[in-house]
Design a protein around this motif. Structure first.
Motif, mmCIF file in Angstrom:
data_model
loop_
_atom_site.group_PDB
_atom_site.id
_atom_site.type_symbol
_atom_site.label_atom_id
_atom_site.label_comp_id
_atom_site.label_asym_id
_atom_site.label_seq_id
_atom_site.Cartn_x
_atom_site.Cartn_y
_atom_site.Cartn_z
ATOM 1 N N ARG A 191 0.820 -1.193 0.000
ATOM 2 C CA ARG A 191 0.000 0.000 0.000
ATOM 3 C C ARG A 191 0.862 1.254 0.000
ATOM 4 N NH1 ARG A 191 -4.511 0.731 4.609
ATOM 5 N NH2 ARG A 191 -5.120 2.856 4.090
ATOM 6 N N ASP A 192 2.154 1.069 0.330
ATOM 7 C CA ASP A 192 3.060 2.220 0.372
ATOM 8 C C ASP A 192 3.561 2.594 -1.022
ATOM 9 O OD1 ASP A 192 4.543 0.010 -0.150
ATOM 10 O OD2 ASP A 192 5.979 0.268 1.497
ATOM 11 N N GLY A 193 3.074 1.901 -2.066
ATOM 12 C CA GLY A 193 3.481 2.248 -3.427
ATOM 13 C C GLY A 193 4.831 1.708 -3.817
ATOM 14 N N CYS A 194 5.406 0.820 -3.000
ATOM 15 C CA CYS A 194 6.725 0.254 -3.309
ATOM 16 C C CYS A 194 6.608 -1.158 -3.857
ATOM 17 C CB CYS A 194 7.597 0.190 -2.052
ATOM 18 S SG CYS A 194 8.107 1.795 -1.483
ATOM 19 N N ILE A 195 7.554 -1.494 -4.723
ATOM 20 C CA ILE A 195 7.749 -2.880 -5.154
ATOM 21 C C ILE A 195 9.088 -3.305 -4.573
ATOM 22 C CG2 ILE A 195 7.978 -4.412 -7.145
ATOM 23 C CD1 ILE A 195 5.365 -2.949 -7.133
ATOM 24 N N ASP A 224 10.298 2.482 -5.604
ATOM 25 C CA ASP A 224 9.206 3.272 -5.025
ATOM 26 C C ASP A 224 8.505 4.004 -6.152
ATOM 27 O OD1 ASP A 224 7.475 4.886 -3.710
ATOM 28 O OD2 ASP A 224 8.897 5.554 -2.179
ATOM 29 N N LEU A 225 7.319 3.542 -6.497
ATOM 30 C CA LEU A 225 6.615 4.130 -7.642
ATOM 31 C C LEU A 225 6.185 5.563 -7.370
ATOM 32 C CD1 LEU A 225 4.399 1.159 -8.850
ATOM 33 C CD2 LEU A 225 6.286 2.200 -10.049
ATOM 34 N N ARG A 226 6.000 5.915 -6.090
ATOM 35 C CA ARG A 226 5.548 7.277 -5.805
ATOM 36 C C ARG A 226 6.619 8.295 -6.197
ATOM 37 N NH1 ARG A 226 2.441 6.665 0.061
ATOM 38 N NH2 ARG A 226 0.958 5.088 -0.644
ATOM 39 N N GLU A 227 7.875 7.832 -6.162
ATOM 40 C CA GLU A 227 8.983 8.749 -6.453
ATOM 41 C C GLU A 227 9.239 8.878 -7.945
ATOM 42 O OE1 GLU A 227 10.341 10.484 -3.978
ATOM 43 O OE2 GLU A 227 8.839 9.446 -2.752
ATOM 44 N N THR A 228 8.679 8.006 -8.786
ATOM 45 C CA THR A 228 8.987 8.066 -10.227
ATOM 46 C C THR A 228 8.181 9.184 -10.875
ATOM 47 O OG1 THR A 228 7.210 6.511 -10.695
ATOM 48 C CG2 THR A 228 9.390 5.579 -10.302
ATOM 49 N N ASP A 229 8.507 9.455 -12.152
ATOM 50 C CA ASP A 229 7.855 10.599 -12.804
ATOM 51 C C ASP A 229 6.357 10.358 -13.027
ATOM 52 O OD1 ASP A 229 8.706 8.611 -14.377
ATOM 53 O OD2 ASP A 229 9.776 9.815 -15.856
ATOM 54 N N GLN A 230 5.935 9.079 -13.124
ATOM 55 C CA GLN A 230 4.506 8.810 -13.278
ATOM 56 C C GLN A 230 3.802 8.734 -11.926
ATOM 57 O OE1 GLN A 230 2.919 8.480 -16.094
ATOM 58 N NE2 GLN A 230 4.368 7.825 -17.672
ATOM 59 N N TYR A 267 2.464 9.373 -7.921
ATOM 60 C CA TYR A 267 1.669 10.412 -7.252
ATOM 61 C C TYR A 267 1.463 9.962 -5.815
ATOM 62 C CZ TYR A 267 -1.843 6.923 -8.523
ATOM 63 O OH TYR A 267 -2.511 5.751 -8.699
ATOM 64 N N LYS A 268 1.093 10.919 -4.974
ATOM 65 C CA LYS A 268 0.872 10.608 -3.568
ATOM 66 C C LYS A 268 -0.336 9.671 -3.447
ATOM 67 C CE LYS A 268 0.174 13.060 0.833
ATOM 68 N NZ LYS A 268 -1.231 13.142 1.153
ATOM 69 N N GLY A 269 -0.192 8.656 -2.611
ATOM 70 C CA GLY A 269 -1.334 7.757 -2.408
ATOM 71 C C GLY A 269 -1.370 6.584 -3.370
ATOM 72 N N LEU A 270 -0.359 6.458 -4.235
ATOM 73 C CA LEU A 270 -0.334 5.301 -5.131
ATOM 74 C C LEU A 270 -0.222 4.025 -4.300
ATOM 75 C CD1 LEU A 270 1.639 5.012 -8.417
ATOM 76 C CD2 LEU A 270 1.796 3.180 -6.756
ATOM 77 N N SER A 271 -1.065 3.034 -4.616
ATOM 78 C CA SER A 271 -1.093 1.806 -3.821
ATOM 79 C C SER A 271 -1.051 0.621 -4.782
ATOM 80 C CB SER A 271 -2.387 1.783 -3.001
ATOM 81 O OG SER A 271 -2.608 0.512 -2.491
ATOM 82 N N VAL A 294 13.650 -3.707 -15.251
ATOM 83 C CA VAL A 294 14.448 -3.616 -14.015
ATOM 84 C C VAL A 294 15.630 -2.657 -14.179
ATOM 85 C CG1 VAL A 294 15.801 -4.946 -12.358
ATOM 86 C CG2 VAL A 294 13.725 -5.917 -13.323
ATOM 87 N N GLN A 295 16.244 -2.633 -15.381
ATOM 88 C CA GLN A 295 17.417 -1.766 -15.556
ATOM 89 C C GLN A 295 17.037 -0.285 -15.429
ATOM 90 O OE1 GLN A 295 16.721 -4.294 -17.668
ATOM 91 N NE2 GLN A 295 18.285 -5.700 -16.922
ATOM 92 N N GLU A 296 15.840 0.074 -15.891
ATOM 93 C CA GLU A 296 15.443 1.481 -15.813
ATOM 94 C C GLU A 296 14.275 1.600 -14.860
ATOM 95 O OE1 GLU A 296 14.487 2.438 -19.791
ATOM 96 O OE2 GLU A 296 16.538 2.247 -20.516
ATOM 97 N N ARG A 297 14.561 1.252 -13.612
ATOM 98 C CA ARG A 297 13.433 1.090 -12.707
ATOM 99 C C ARG A 297 12.779 2.408 -12.322
ATOM 100 N NH1 ARG A 297 17.499 -1.501 -8.485
ATOM 101 N NH2 ARG A 297 18.091 -2.374 -10.464
ATOM 102 N N ASN A 298 13.437 3.544 -12.565
ATOM 103 C CA ASN A 298 12.769 4.792 -12.187
ATOM 104 C C ASN A 298 11.941 5.350 -13.340
ATOM 105 O OD1 ASN A 298 14.923 5.242 -13.738
ATOM 106 N ND2 ASN A 298 15.814 6.911 -12.517
ATOM 107 N N LYS A 299 11.861 4.591 -14.471
ATOM 108 C CA LYS A 299 11.029 5.059 -15.583
ATOM 109 C C LYS A 299 9.981 4.003 -15.895
ATOM 110 C CE LYS A 299 14.472 7.986 -17.791
ATOM 111 N NZ LYS A 299 15.596 7.822 -18.714
#
Length: 1956
Positions: A255-259, A273-279, A281-285, A310-315
């Motif tokens: 629920r914290d938006g992390c994989i 952490d998907l909340r930190e990526t460019d796509q 948003y706060k509350g992503l679950s 996996v190689q470009e995990r922040n995109k």
């Protein structure tokens, strides 16, 4: 007319926007083709990222909520919600259904998982028990089911490393399941101290019994087995919703938006952490993750799907978006571009590109959005909000133009005018506001005509008018822009509307069904160009109608996909697409519109997108342009096969009439007659409403059906053989491709299909359970392995069967109209076709459901005038037959007609017997073979057409219409019949069996009669006239017409036939003089219509029956009424007797006379046998006269419904019977008494169970009346009162000492005897010995194993393997309740395999349900567990000859019999066994299909046919004075012999199911046990006998039970009662009622007692010797027994003559004190067993008795709330010296202090008291009590043992306790049958256990005269060793009892006794 057919254009689903992330998890996977599979709404989606293309699976009818991927990653399983939810397994490549699983879950399917090899699927339901179900999904079969948990289950998974293990988790639990047989058994995970008990959301299994699970707080819990071994804390910051295992390791999402990715040992690899990526948003679950190689799929709560490399995990790459949770209502389309705008309660407005299938803009608003509109130039977008405001945005950059709030309620609809100047805004407060666009949206008008909220608006093309719809369904018009209402229809008539989105209005009338007022259509949009209209409704359906559609109930095409309500639907600007949006599923569907012209080219569309999408039930074919129905077909569709009473209802009806019958049958009823009849020939063929039911068999016989009979007709010999297995009308018949087996289907409440062999006429399989009312068509597949059938229920269900196994393969609703035929495609085995009224359907089998596809009609051929009723395919070509009576031969493509044959009288071959009634009869059946064409006609004729032309008539019968009239000739073997088909026919009954003459009448007739000289024939007609015809030529002699109503009976007077009596429904009888042809008299006085008349011998008196059940007498010829006393009637000699009333035939009326009438009777000329026919189709024979009610009879079934008439021929050699509606004439041969060959007669002896008592025996009666109680329902065994210890408030003690104190140390609580040694706690208890055997109410439960080295038996809930030589025992302890039966598999392949059945409560398949365990006796491994529906328990089990099948019998009220395939845990067949107790059922040792059951007053012989059980009652008829006794045991002999042991000591010998002799007095008492030795066929019997010189309770017999040898059991009992026998090599093993197991040598008859036990009543008393390995037990069977632990045997027993309750050794071991139930106590000297003293000072039971440690005092505690003290130093007079006063309740246990000065007493109100000895003064000082050291501790009360009371003790109590001699361990026994080990002292509540041991003991007490009276008991002492061993072994024992002082109670007393 246009709207009468559906539009010919079409929609195809092209794209679905959205993903179901809310309330679902783990629903997103990669398939093998690297496509992505997920679901949204009710659609499974397969998305190819490479091609950006979607495929859809649309087999669901409601929201999908769960998904599982098969291990090979091609197949997908999805589960839905709904009242009757189902699971679909489908192929992700072709999106076709493979299998459908249904009919088990309710509410919905929450989770799904495939096992490792993908063969099995587990599902979890959303019902109240969250049922867990395991499926063999390919066969569509449920393997096992169990209640899952009381709260929601969130995830379930198979353990991929251990077979048959599963794990499930959910709200505050995790469970580990094992699947064995059909039983799913859970164990709860133990959280222990390692982690908090909390909700577990997801799990994954790993090697070495490890399970990883994600918890609500973000921790990961790691389990080994069922124990939590560690936690990984803070793995996520909040709940972990998804866990996915793959080759590389595990992925978790929270629920914290992390994989997080973990390796295989769950060490962290990385975090995304998907909340930190460019796509982000706060509350992503995150709700779902799937990790494959370097790609990770993520599904979120807000309906997005991300793909992460996996190689470009922040995109992360966003591949799907949709609206988030909240209803979706707003939809608008751009006026010039392919764009759609949607707005939702998630406050976002989104713009979608319909070409690119992508989201191109999104804007978040302040409020939930309810509607949207785009103005005509596409610049402004207006949004209506839920709070009453509306906002206008610029489309290009989504910036705000204006925000206006004029209203308080939601804006539901808004629209721009076509010229763009105005915006109309409709609100829920029933107003519409008009705003000027150019004036910055200033309000310029309002419309106020509506009384309800506004739902739809439309502008006129010139922007001058507005039409609205409101919530009341009203349509109103307004002038714009002011808003004045327009009421004149003239003004509106010519207005052209710019758009049509209103749901009410003339142009859209057709969208509403004809007769309903519902308003469930939410949205409409008209396409003027294509002239179609699209609608959206509350049921998730999109429909296409023609536009305009003016008349209600127009035809449409429908499309499903949305799950619940579709809130809005719109055409795109260029009408290429339709966009629909779902309210609750918040998904957007985009449909491609395919207009008519495109349809022509659509044949090349890929299969999955083909026209089958239509699924439109109501398509145009319903009103085809074929002219109206043919009259014959119309008649046939009107036929109903419903019955008032079905044969299946008879047993219940009889039960209801039981009382009536009991009162009536006090006097002995007449025996059934000695004669019997056998069906000889049947005239008739069912053609009028059946088709294609006539075939040649392999050997050229002809098979067809009529009434309830399958007929095999030999045309060379003119004979018939009959299949009589049906009990009601057969409606269809088909033959196996090999022409040797036939399938027939019948009418019935649960109608059956029989497959039978034409050679042996035996049933091979019987199929039932899936049709209602009847089966109208059947067909075999080309390979003959499958059978398709069609029912006549309302939806004409189609079922496909594997007929040999009797299993349903699939089932589907056929059609609402009648289906006439079903045919399986011989070339494609999975396809079948059904055809019926105006439809033809093409089906394809898929798992459990058939799917059909529309097929194009290729051509039509004109073949016959009128309907074609029958076709038959040949190798080259076809043959057809039709209503025009012509048979036509065609070539193989139906191009040319090769030849025709007309069925005409002229074409009949010269030697043909019988007569053709009319030319060109309608042909109903046609078949080829043996060089001929076989033709069946509607008129009931069967003809054979030679290829060269001549026609032979083979069989004929009456045509449609009831047949009532029947007369037999006075001296020739012929009879006449007359029917409602308006024909009079003469039949030859001699071997030529043909119709001799026929004559057509002007009216139908109901009766006929030959004159005494046989020359004339009188016929009564339905119009009140009658005629006399010449009996030879059938020409009229004379006719009369005096009555209006039908003539019901007609009779010539005997002798010269001077008078003719004619009875009519006008209630009169006219008497005519035959010679003068004048009416000479009228009989008046009947109150109802006349039914039967008979003359007396003299021709002077008439006996009359009427419809009001009157029996009247009239004098001839004038017709004067006479009153004759009933006694006199018997004395009159009657010329004929066809009456059904009167004393002479009182017994012919059945018990259920209210629902059935006896319609006809006829007496033989020797006045011995009366034959009757009744409304249920039974023909019965009674002995005449039949006085007394409910006479005994022989009963024959062949007619289906009413038997209208029965007549004996002139010489009584044959009986002729008529079936009313089955139009058949049956000829039966009469077989006289004595003549009969030994052939099973088809008759049932009688309606009623024999009323002779079956004999009496106390043991049998007791066994029959036992009610077993179930441990799960235990209550306390003692009637305790008060508050339980763990619930009491603790009193503070007076001087709570500080923790560190200068006071002297507290003394020891308990005197110990290993002072100075290191004290070691007892860590474990292991069961080592059990004394006892359950013999008193079980039988055949002792067997030899391993060539006689071991024996196996049971007691309590334990199976015991006992070594004969050493006496050592090993135990099978998996049962959780009493075992009642045991059997051993005799097949060499299954060596040492044992089955045991136990008691249990209701049959809910949970752990407490009755079950059967199949286990290996040597290694005690469970091979299979069968949970069964035998509520209460399983009382008998038996293996079949091959060892693969198991038979079980239940204790439920129906005494159900079930057959199992035990290795698979599959139930094959089940049926109610008998209404009285069945004691034993056993398979024949040489069969897998034949078995026998015996019980109270019955024996039944059973056959397993497919999945059906057929039974025959044992027939006593052949032996004089044989009576049906209670049967107790079974043995078998060669040549189908069966032996049954009876309650009287006789043994009955049966051949098949007929009694052939009785071995009288085989024993003097009941024969309880019989055993068939397989190797030599010798039979052992065991009974209840007093020992005598020549007799014995055990006898060994030869194979035929003619000679025997008796064995006496040297037990010293007055009566030996043997309950079990078994024979090994040279030895016989015997189990007795007295709980002994004895081995008897065959040569020397020597007896060796192997096992002993207590017999009756519970065991309460237990005492261990102070210094030796002995112990004593005292029970209510009145014995005290001394047991030697080391030698494992009973040393001695003392009979006391009264029930004993307690026993105690003196400290030196030289005396024993015994307390009795009657208040007496006895002291014995151990050395001599002499009585030293006895005394009775109390009237009630002594509960505990104790010697003081100094041997001076004896304390005796009783249920009179007292403890008495006796001073033993004063000698054996035993005078009481004092007693303890004011004990508030009865005494349970007592303990002396070490110094003999105090006594502690536990009482029945949960209070513990301490008294001084010997004064009896109550000690109240807590401090003083705390300082006492006790000699022993057996108390269950006191602070020191507070921890032994469990949380769950509200129902059941702790009964006993004992502290070990080391003083640090404590053992308890409780009402749940558990023995528990604790540390001592244990003052904290709910302390954790060191050890728990389960037992179940089943005592049973009946409350008689308010005293407990033991009828039943389980005696048992268990001895276990403690580990590790102390200096001397400490022994431990338990005692078991249980009683029924409250409705159900089960108990155990475990007591642990002193160290030696």
């Amino acid at each position: 007319m246009a709207a009468r057919s559906a539009p010919s254009c079409h929609l195809r689903l092209e794209w679905v926007y959205g993903y179901r992330g809310h309330q679902c998890r783990n629903n997103l996977y990669y398939t093998a083709a690297k496509e992505i599979v997920y679901f949204v709404a009710g659609v499974g989606v397969v998305y190819s990222p490479r091609e950006h293309r979607q495929k859809f699976y649309r087999g669901h009818s409601d929201d999908i909520i769960s998904l599982a991927l098969h291990p090979e990653r091609v197949l997908v399983a999805t589960g839905q919600v709904g009242k009757e939810p189902y699971i679909c397994i489908w192929d992700s490549y072709t999106v076709q259904t493979i299998s459908v699983l249904k009919d088990v879950h309710t509410h919905g399917i929450a989770c799904l998982a495939f096992d490792l090899d993908g063969q099995r699927l587990v599902s979890v339901g959303l019902d109240s028990k969250n049922a867990v179900c395991v499926w063999d999904w390919k066969r569509g079969k449920m393997l096992s089911m169990a209640p899952g948990h009381t709260d929601r289950i969130f995830d379930i998974s198979w353990d991929l490393y251990q077979p048959n293990k599963l794990v499930s988790c959910g709200v505050k639990h995790i469970k580990f399941w094992s699947l064995c047989g059909n039983a799913l058994t859970p164990k709860r995970g133990v959280f222990g101290k390692t982690g908090d008990l909390q909700t577990i959301l997801c799990l994954a299994c790993a090697r070495d019994e490890l399970t990883y699970s994600g918890a609500l707080n973000g921790d990961i819990y790691v389990w080994k087995g069922i124990n939590l071994i560690r936690t990984i804390q803070g793995a996520h910051a909040a709940g972990i919703f998804s866990m996915n295992a793959c080759e590389e390791g595990f992925a978790t999402g929270g629920r914290d938006g992390c994989i997080r990715l973990w390796d295989l040992t769950f060490k962290p690899i990385t975090v995304i952490d998907l909340r930190e990526t460019d796509q982000g948003y706060k509350g992503l679950s995150v709700r779902s993750v799937c990790w494959r190689g370097d790609h990770i799929l993520v599904g979120t709560q807000d309906s997005e799907i991300f793909e992460i490399v996996v190689q470009e995990r922040n995109k992360p790459f966003l591949i799907m978006q949709g609206h988030c949770e909240g209803e979706l209502w707003a939809l608008a389309v751009h006026p010039t571009k392919p764009l759609a705008v949607t707005g939702s309660d998630d406050r976002s407005v989104r713009i979608w590109s319909l070409v690119d299938h992508a989201l191109i803009a999104r804007c978040n608003m302040e409020e939930p959005i309810r509607c949207a509109a785009v103005n005509a130039d596409g610049i402004h977008l207006a949004l209506g909000m839920k709070d009453g405001s509306f906002t206008v945005l610029r489309v290009r950059d989504m910036t705000e133009v204006v925000h206006i709030k004029d209203r308080k309620e939601a804006i539901h609809e808004l629209k721009y005018s076509p010229d763009g100047t105005y915006l109309a805004v409709g609100c829920n407060d029933s107003s519409v506001d008009i705003y000027g666009v150019a004036q910055r949206y200033k309000k310029v008008g309002e419309c106020l005509g509506s009384l309800s909220f506004i739902t739809h608006l439309d502008w006129s093309s010139d922007s001058r008018y507005l039409q609205t719809n409101d919530g009341n369904g009203k349509r109103l018009f307004y002038r714009m822009p002011g808003g004045k209402e327009v009421t004149s229809t003239e003004e509106i008539k010519g207005v052209h509307w710019a758009s049509w989105t209103c749901v009410s209005g003339l142009e859209v009338n057709g969208i509403w069904p004809k007769y309903s007022d519902i308003n469930d259509i939410n949205s409409v949009d008209g396409n003027y160009i294509g002239q179609v209209l699209v609608t959206a409704d509350d049921y998730g359906i999109i429909k296409l109608f023609r536009y305009p559609c003016l008349r209600k109930g127009a035809k449409f095409r429908k499309y499903i996909g949305h799950s619940a309500h579709v809130t809005n639907v719109r055409w795109s600007h260029d009408y290429q697409w339709v966009i629909s949006i779902g309210g609750a599923d918040h998904s957007v569907f985009q449909w491609k519109f395919i207009p008519e012209r495109k349809l022509k080219d659509a044949v090349h569309i890929a299969p999955q997108e083909s026209l089958a999408d239509s699924h439109s039930d109501e398509s145009d074919s319903d009103l085809s342009d074929v002219p109206e129905l043919d009259s014959e077909i119309e008649q046939e569709t009107q036929l109903t096969y419903r019955r008032q009473v079905y044969k299946e209802d008879l047993p219940q009806l009889k039960e209801q009439c039981k009382e009536k019958q009991k009162s009536a049958t006090s006097k002995r009823r007449e025996r059934a007659p000695g004669n019997s009849i056998r069906l000889h020939f049947v005239h008739g063929y069912r053609g009028y409403d059946c088709r294609s039911n006539l075939f040649y068999t392999q050997i050229g016989e002809i098979v067809y059906h009529v009434a309830a009979v399958g007929v095999i007709y030999n045309r060379q010999q003119n004979t018939q053989r009959f299949y009589l297995g049906h009990d009601d009308d057969i409606l269809c018949l088909t033959i196996h491709p090999l022409k040797d087996y036939v399938a027939t289907g019948q009418v019935g409440r649960d109608p059956s299909i029989h497959i039978w062999d034409t050679e042996t006429i035996k049933p091979l399989s019987i199929l039932k359970g899936h049709h209602q009312y009847g089966v109208s068509a059947v067909d075999f597949s080309a390979d003959g392995k499958r059978l398709a059938s069609v029912g006549i229920d309302d939806s004409h269900t189609v079922v496909l069967w594997d007929w040999k196994k009797g299993e349903k393969l699939s089932i589907a609703r056929g059609s609402k109209d009648k289906i006439f035929v079903v045919k399986m495609n011989p070339y494609v085995p999975d396809k079948l076709i059904t055809a019926g009224i105006k439809h033809m359907k093409f089906w394809r089998k898929a798992g459990d459901v058939c799917i059909w596809r529309d097929i194009f009609l290729v051509k039509t051929v004109k073949a016959h005038d009128g309907p074609v009723f029958s076709m038959h395919a040949l190798e080259k070509g076809f043959v057809t037959g039709g209503k025009d009576g012509i048979v036509a031969l065609w070539d193989d493509s139906f191009e040319r007609c090769l030849k025709t044959y007309a069925i005409k009288r002229a074409a009949l071959a010269p030697g043909s017997k019988g007569l053709l009634l009319e030319d060109n009869p309608s042909i109903r059946a046609i078949s080829l073979g043996h060089g001929h064409i076989l033709v069946g006609t509607k008129n009931g004729e069967i003809l054979e057409v030679d290829k060269s032309g001549p026609i032979t008539l083979l069989v004929q019968g009456h045509m449609e219409g009831e047949v009532w009239g029947l007369a037999t000739h006075p001296y020739l073997p012929i009879c006449a019949t007359v029917s409602d088909d308006k024909t009079l026919r003469i039949w030859d009954l001699s071997p030529s069996h043909c119709m001799l003459a026929v004559r057509k009448l002007k009216k139908g007739g109901r009766c006929c009669c030959f004159s005494p000289d046989g020359k004339a024939l009188a016929v009564g007609l339905n119009d009140g006239s009658f005629l006399m015809a010449n009996a030879d030529t059938l020409e009229d002699l004379v006719s009369f017409h005096h009555r209006k109503d039908m003539i019901s009976d007609i009779r010539f007077s005997p002798g010269s036939g001077k008078y003719l009596a004619v009875a009519s429904h006008d209630s009169f009888i006219d008497i005519y003089n035959v010679m003068s042809s004048k009416r000479v008299g009228i009989c008046k006085g009947a109150t109802s219509y006349i039914t039967h008349i008979d003359w007396d011998i003299r021709g002077k008196l008439l006996q009359v029956n009427t419809g009001a059940k009157e029996q009247l007498f009239f004098e001839a010829p004038r017709g004067k009424k006479q009153t004759i006393p009933s006694v006199e009637v018997e004395k009159i000699a009657w010329a004929s007797w066809t009456s059904v009333l009167g004393l002479c035939c009182e017994g012919i009326w059945p018990v259920i006379g209210e629902v059935t009438d006896v319609t006809a009777s006829c007496l033989t000329s020797d006045k011995m046998v009366l034959a009757t026919g009744d409304d249920l189709g039974f023909v019965k024979l009674f002995r005449y006269p039949t006085k007394g009610k409910f006479g005994k009879f022989k009963r024959y079934v062949a007619h289906s419904t009413h038997v209208t008439n029965v007549r004996w021929t002139y010489d009584d050699s044959m009986l002729v019977t008529l079936g009313g509606t089955d139009m058949s004439l049956m000829v039966w041969t009469n077989e006289m008494e004595g003549y009969r060959e030994k052939r099973p007669c088809d008759s049932e002896e009688s309606d009623i169970d024999s009323e002779e008592d079956g004999g009496y025996d106390s043991d049998v009666t007791r066994e029959n009346e036992i009610s077993y109680t179930i441990r799960a329902l235990s209550t306390n065994i003692r009637p305790m009162l008060g508050i339980k210890p763990h619930l009491q408030q603790k009193e503070p003690s007076i001087d709570e000492r500080p923790p560190v104190s200068r006071a002297p140390p507290q003394p020891e609580k308990l005197q110990t005897n290993n002072v100075g040694k290191k004290k070691r706690p007892i860590e474990d208890l292991v069961l080592e010995l059990i004394f006892g055997y359950r013999g008193r109410d079980c039988r055949n439960n002792v067997h030899y194993l391993n060539d006689g080295d071991d024996i196996i038996y049971h007691t309590a809930s334990v199976g015991i393997l006992h070594n004969v030589a050493t006496g050592s025992q090993s135990f099978y302890q998996e049962h959780n309740d009493d075992i009642l039966c045991l059997t051993v598999n005799q097949h060499p392949k299954f060596i040492n395999i044992v089955a045991t059945g136990q008691v249990g409560d209701s049959a809910d398949m949970s752990a407490t349900a009755p079950s059967i365990h199949i286990w290996d006796a040597m290694n005690k491994q469970t091979l299979s567990i069968l949970r069964c529906y035998h509520s209460k328990g399983v009382c008998s089990v038996s293996f079949s000859a091959t060892g693969k099948l198991l038979l079980s019998v239940g204790l439920d009220p129906e005494h159900t019999i079930t057959i199992w395939r035990w290795q698979e845990g599959a139930k094959i067949a089940s049926r109610a066994g008998h209404n009285q107790r069945i004691f034993v059922a056993e398979f024949r040792p040489d069969s897998d299909t034949q078995f026998v059951s015996v019980g109270v007053k019955h024996v039944k012989f059973w056959t397993l046919a497919g999945r059906a059980l057929l039974s025959k009652k044992g027939l006593l008829s052949t032996l004089e004075d044989a009576r049906m006794q209670t049967m107790l045991a079974i043995a078998f002999g060669a040549n189908n012999l069966t032996f049954t042991g009876t309650i009287s000591g006789d043994v009955c010998v049966w051949k098949d199911h007929i009694l052939c002799r009785i071995v009288a007095r085989a024993h003097n008492g009941p024969v309880f046990a019989m055993y068939t030795t397989l190797r030599d066929g010798l039979i052992v019997t065991g009974g209840k006998e007093r020992p005598s010189k020549e007799g014995g309770a055990v006898k060994l017999w030869d194979q035929e039970l003619r000679r025997c040898r008796a064995f006496r059991l040297e037990t010293g009992q007055a009566t030996d009662c043997v309950r079990s026998v078994c024979r090994g090599k040279g030895k016989i093993l015997v189990g007795t009622r007295n709980a002994e197991i004895i081995e008897v040598g065959e040569k020397n008859a020597a007896c060796n007692i192997l096992v002993n036990g207590h017999v009756d009543g519970p065991i309460w008393g237990l005492a261990t010797h102070p210094s030796r390995d002995f112990f004593l037990s005292a029970a209510e069977d009145g014995t005290v027994r001394l047991w030697d632990i080391a030698d494992k045997k009973m040393l001695n027993k003392v009979n006391l003559g009264h029930a004993a309750r307690t026993v105690c050794y003196s400290p030196e071991g030289d005396m024993v004190a015994i307390g009795m139930k009657n208040g007496e106590f006895i002291i014995l000297l151990v050395s001599s067993l002499k009585i030293w003293g006895k005394k009775r000072d109390r009237r009630c039971a002594i509960h505990d008795i104790r010697f003081s440690p100094d041997s001076r005092y004896l304390a005796v505690g009783s249920s009179e709330n007292s403890v008495d003290f006796y001073d033993l130093t004063l000698g054996p007079t035993l005078n009481r010296i004092s007693y303890c006063k004011d004990i508030p309740s009865f005494v349970i246990q007592m303990d002396f202090s070490a110094d003999s000065s105090y006594l502690q007493v536990s009482s029945g109100c949960y209070k513990r008291h301490v008294y001084e000895v010997p004064s009896g003064k109550h000690l109240m000082d807590h401090a003083a009590i705390d300082r006492i050291t006790w000699a022993t501790w057996t108390s269950i009360l006191g602070d020191e043992v507070l921890g032994i009371w469990s949380r769950h003790a509200e129902k059941a109590d702790v009964n006993c306790a004992c502290v070990s001699h080391s003083g640090i361990s404590l053992v308890t026994g409780d009402d749940f049958g558990m023995v528990k080990l604790f540390d001592f002292p244990c003052p904290e509540k709910f302390v954790s256990l060191c050890f728990v041991y389960y037992y179940q003991f089943t005592p049973n007490f009946d409350v008689l005269s308010s005293a407990l009276f033991p009828i039943y008991l389980k005696c048992f002492v268990l001895i276990s060793k403690f580990f590790p061993k102390l200096s001397k072994s400490i022994y431990f024992e338990i005692k078991a009892i249980r009683n029924k002082s409250s409705p159900s109670s089960n108990t155990i007393f475990g007591t642990i006794l002193q160290k030696l």
